[in-house]
Design an enzyme around this catalytic site. Structure first.
Site, short mmCIF file in Angstrom:
data_model
loop_
_atom_site.label_atom_id
_atom_site.label_comp_id
_atom_site.label_asym_id
_atom_site.label_seq_id
_atom_site.Cartn_x
_atom_site.Cartn_y
_atom_site.Cartn_z
N GLY A 200 0.81 -1.21 0.00
CA GLY A 200 0.00 0.00 0.00
C GLY A 200 0.85 1.27 0.00
N ASN B 78 1.03 -8.08 12.96
CA ASN B 78 1.90 -6.96 12.59
C ASN B 78 1.23 -5.62 12.84
OD1 ASN B 78 1.51 -5.18 9.91
ND2 ASN B 78 0.42 -7.12 9.64
N LEU C 188 1.63 0.67 7.61
CA LEU C 188 1.70 1.10 6.22
C LEU C 188 2.85 2.05 5.91
CD1 LEU C 188 -2.06 1.10 5.57
CD2 LEU C 188 -0.44 0.38 3.82
N CYS D 250 -7.19 1.35 6.22
CA CYS D 250 -6.27 2.31 6.85
C CYS D 250 -7.04 3.12 7.88
CB CYS D 250 -5.70 3.30 5.83
SG CYS D 250 -5.10 2.56 4.33
N LYS E 74 -9.80 -3.81 -1.02
CA LYS E 74 -9.33 -4.75 -0.01
C LYS E 74 -10.19 -4.55 1.22
CE LYS E 74 -6.12 -7.56 1.85
NZ LYS E 74 -4.71 -7.23 1.94
N ASN F 16 -8.60 -8.59 4.68
CA ASN F 16 -7.40 -8.01 5.27
C ASN F 16 -7.13 -8.72 6.59
OD1 ASN F 16 -5.25 -6.20 5.81
ND2 ASN F 16 -6.32 -4.60 4.68
C1 LIG Z 1 3.77 -7.63 7.38
C2 LIG Z 1 2.43 -7.47 6.74
C3 LIG Z 1 2.14 -6.29 6.05
C4 LIG Z 1 0.90 -6.11 5.46
N1 LIG Z 1 0.63 -4.96 4.77
C5 LIG Z 1 -0.57 -4.80 4.17
C6 LIG Z 1 -0.86 -3.63 3.39
O1 LIG Z 1 -0.02 -2.76 3.18
N2 LIG Z 1 -2.10 -3.52 2.87
C7 LIG Z 1 -3.07 -4.49 3.02
O2 LIG Z 1 -4.17 -4.35 2.52
N3 LIG Z 1 -2.81 -5.60 3.72
C8 LIG Z 1 -1.59 -5.78 4.29
N4 LIG Z 1 -1.34 -6.94 4.99
C9 LIG Z 1 -2.38 -7.98 5.06
C10 LIG Z 1 -2.20 -9.01 3.96
O3 LIG Z 1 -2.25 -8.41 2.68
C11 LIG Z 1 -3.26 -10.12 4.06
O4 LIG Z 1 -4.55 -9.56 3.86
C12 LIG Z 1 -3.26 -10.83 5.39
O5 LIG Z 1 -1.93 -11.01 5.84
C13 LIG Z 1 -3.95 -12.19 5.33
O6 LIG Z 1 -3.32 -13.06 4.41
P1 LIG Z 1 -2.21 -14.15 4.86
O7 LIG Z 1 -2.79 -14.89 6.01
O8 LIG Z 1 -2.02 -15.00 3.65
O9 LIG Z 1 -0.99 -13.39 5.22
C14 LIG Z 1 -0.09 -7.14 5.57
C15 LIG Z 1 0.21 -8.32 6.25
C16 LIG Z 1 1.45 -8.51 6.81
C17 LIG Z 1 1.75 -9.81 7.52
#
Ligand SMILES: Cc1cc2nc3c(=O)[nH]c(=O)nc-3n(C[C@H](O)[C@H](O)[C@H](O)COP(=O)(O)O)c2cc1C
Ligand SMILES: Cc1cc2nc3c(=O)[nH]c(=O)nc-3n(C[C@H](O)[C@H](O)[C@H](O)COP(=O)(O)OP(=O)(O)OC[C@H]3O[C@@H](n4cnc5c(N)ncnc54)[C@H](O)[C@@H]3O)c2cc1C
Ligand code: FES
Lengths: 302, 264
Positions: A43, A66, A70, A131, A166, A191
């Site tokens: 993002g 986490n 952003l 956000c 998202k 998310n």
């Molecule tokens: C370190 C980290 C940073 C993330 N940054 C963003 C982000 O910038 N924007 C967003 O929409 N989701 C962000 N997410 C969420 C992921 O895109 C995802 O929706 C979430 O981790 C669930 O998927 P997963 O279980 O496969 O990780 C972040 C997740 C992690 C672990």
């Protein structure tokens, strides 16, 4: 294996989750990123954001939490650093979805305008309505149908390119309908899920903030249920996100109604995960005796 | 394309995994490519099997690498579930490691005398640095600190690498000076003659060493620890606040110019 995610034509259904795949080039030493159907970049807002203090991460059973906040270099910094690589990736047939961040409707619009100007190679944009919204006292714009719709309505005026949203893991069916009504082309569900972890010896939060977003296998079955609810509530396509570690996890999203699937934290433990999951998904589709993955979408029997 | 991490995915086989001090183990792995490429101050990210609920890797520095034998030696403290599982792995066991990652020590070309200050389990990355200084013919002194004598590591290895003086401090006085290693380092720095200081250990310790180095006009580098999710620049969870903004410890560090570190 080709799918159409709201006008984003993917050669296969594997995408990456924003914030877990850097800007793609970080993975080139480990995989050929151009094997993927799409990647979603971290993002970015109109202006750089510093993010939260350390610690921004803690491990929890079955996943991680986490509070990166952003951190991003702003659209301009992003385009300068990664634009050439991402344009190249697009030329190789992997669609690049740029994620848009903002603290208010105006900020989302400003960031999207900059993206349209500086990243003409982008196949589409993903609006991260999770956000914290400053005007709403830090609650996410996307946590109510009205808030999400307002952002979508304003962004829709900026571009005709595919716009996906998202979604936060709250009130997903009603918010999905509101977003569809405002012209969203697709929805990424979900998310990370808000959680809290406390070190009982120091009595402090294990992150620099009281709460953080939970990712990983621990959210997978919540995400599958939400993808299924959203797919039943709207006609626009859904991207399944949450705890995909294997091709079978990805297959579950497709059966629940997802058109494509994003790999998230699995990329950290195993930088080859996205391509491995693609191959596992292909093997599963073959085992189901179909020649087109689209035949399996929403094919859950219940 | 910006420069990605130098880390690659390697399979490794355990050669030995032995206790060398109180709750501290020495792990020797066979990973020829890694042994050939890893530079002093760089780190690796280990997959430690045995807990399906724990998915992330464990970042660890190295104490010695032998390119000819194809081995890398790691010293680690057992502090939680992951390092406990690692301590139960046996010679012959295999797993994967990502490395070498990050930016290591950057000894200035004009360096004429160096001071190495290590605390607790921060000592390992100073060992390959000492070997590099010895090879370059640069004289160096060492100050080591630990809570108690039984937790002290690196004394004989750094001595064998040719440390001109090696002083020890323990919190409880069971070996050497009773007190903090920063007292010893500050004293040496006051005497002058150093143009390079390298430190690794608890944040407060490194901060004190950096202040003393600055006062003595010596360039100081510190190796910082952060919670890491990927170790190759893809997640932004390993941030270090510097005078130049937030920097990722896994790509811009773990070794930083100490004068630029804002939050230790
Ligand atoms: C370190 C980290 C940073 C993330 N940054 C963003 C982000 O910038 N924007 C967003 O929409 N989701 C962000 N997410 C969420 C992921 O895109 C995802 O929706 C979430 O981790 C669930 O998927 P997963 O279980 O496969 O990780 C972040 C997740 C992690 C672990
Ligand atoms: C670049 C780098 C190099 C490192 N080199 C070494 C080394 O050579 N030898 C060594 O023993 N340790 C080293 N560490 C620390 C090591 O990574 C942690 O001790 C380890 O990850 C703890 O895992 P665990 O599952 O056993 O503990 P957990 O159960 O996860 O946690 C136990 C305790 O360790 C702390 N901890 C967890 N992860 C980290 C981390 N990444 N950094 C610092 N503290 C952490 C937790 O806050 C907690 O207090 C290094 C860390 C980094 C970032
Ligand atoms: S640990 Fe992922 S960016 Fe540093």
């Amino acid at each position: 294996m080709a799918v159409d995610f709201g006008g984003i034509k993917m050669k296969n259904p594997i995408n990456t989750a924003a914030g877990t795949f850097g800007q793609g080039w970080q993975f080139e030493p480990f995989i050929d990123v151009s094997e993927l159907g799409a990647i979603t970049t971290k993002g970015c807002a109109a202006e750089p954001w510093p993010g939260n203090p350390a610690p921004r991460m803690c491990e929890i059973p079955g996943g991680m939490m986490n509070s990166v906040g952003l951190q991003n270099p702003g659209v301009r910094g992003f385009a300068e650093e990664s634009g050439e690589y991402l344009a190249d990736l697009t030329a190789k047939g992997t669609q690049v979805i740029c994620q848009v961040a903002g603290h208010s409707t105006e900020e989302y619009v400003r960031a999207l305008e900059l993206f349209c100007e500086l990243c003409p190679w982008a196949a589409g944009f993903e609006i991260n309505v999770s956000c914290p919204n400053i005007a709403a006292g830090g609650a996410a714009c996307g946590s109510t149908p009205e808030g999400a719709a307002e952002v979508m309505r304003a962004c829709r005026k900026v571009t005709d390119k595919p716009l996906v949203v998202k979604m936060a893991p709250v009130r997903v069916a009603e918010i999905a309908r509101a977003l569809e009504a405002e012209g969203a082309d697709g929805l990424s569900v979900i998310n990370s899920i808000s959680g809290m972890a406390i070190d009982v010896h120091t009595r402090r939060s294990r992150l620099s903030k009281p709460t953080g977003g939970m990712s990983g296998p621990l959210c997978h079955h919540i995400a599958v249920r939400m993808v299924w609810e959203v797919a039943n509530a709207v006609k626009i396509p859904v991207n399944g996100v949450g705890g995909v570690m294997t091709g079978e996890d990805a297959a579950e999203f497709i059966l629940a109604g997802a058109t494509c699937v994003s790999v998230g934290m699995a990329n950290f433990a195993d930088p080859t995960a996205s391509v491995r999951i693609l191959h596992e998904l292909e093997a599963w589709a073959e085992s189901q005796g179909v020649s087109d993955i689209n035949e399996l979408r929403g094919a859950v029997i219940c | 394309m910006p420069q990605p991490s130098s880390a690659r995915l390697h399979e490794f086989r355990i050669v030995s995994n032995d206790k060398i001090a109180q709750d501290i183990f020495s792990l020797v792995i066979e990973a020829p490519q890694l042994a050939k490429t890893i530079k002093p101050g760089q780190f690796m990210n280990f997959e430690v099997p045995g807990n399906a609920m724990s998915l992330l890797r464990i970042p660890l520095s190295f104490a010695r690498a032998d390119a000819d034998a194809g081995t890398v030696e790691i010293w680690y403290a057992v502090v939680g579930d992951g390092t406990e599982r690692l301590s139960r792995m046996k010679p012959g066991d295999t797993s994967t490691v990502l490395g070498p990652g990050g930016k290591g020590w950057g000894v200035p070309a004009e360096c004429s005398r160096a001071l190495l200050v290590g605390g607790g389990i921060g000592v390992p990355p100073l060992v390959p640095l000492a070997a590099e200084l010895a090879r370059a013919g640069i004289p160096f002194d060492v100050c080591l600190g630990a809570k108690t004598a039984s937790e002290l590591v690196g004394e004989s290895e750094l001595d064998a690498l040719g440390a001109q003086t090696l002083s020890v401090a323990t919190d409880d006085g069971t070996e050497g000076h009773c007190g903090f290693v920063t007292d010893l380092a500050a004293e040496l720095l006051q005497q002058g003659g150093y143009d390079y200081v390298a430190t690794c250990g608890p944040g407060v310790m490194m901060q004190k060493v950096a202040e003393a180095a600055l006062a003595a006009g010596a360039y100081c580098e510190a190796s910082l620890e952060r919670m890491m999710s990927c170790g190759f620049g893809a997640c932004s969870t390993c941030n270090v606040e510097t005078t130049e903004g937030m920097k990722g410890a896994c790509m811009c560090g773990p070794v930083f110019d100490a004068s630029k570190v804002v939050v230790w």
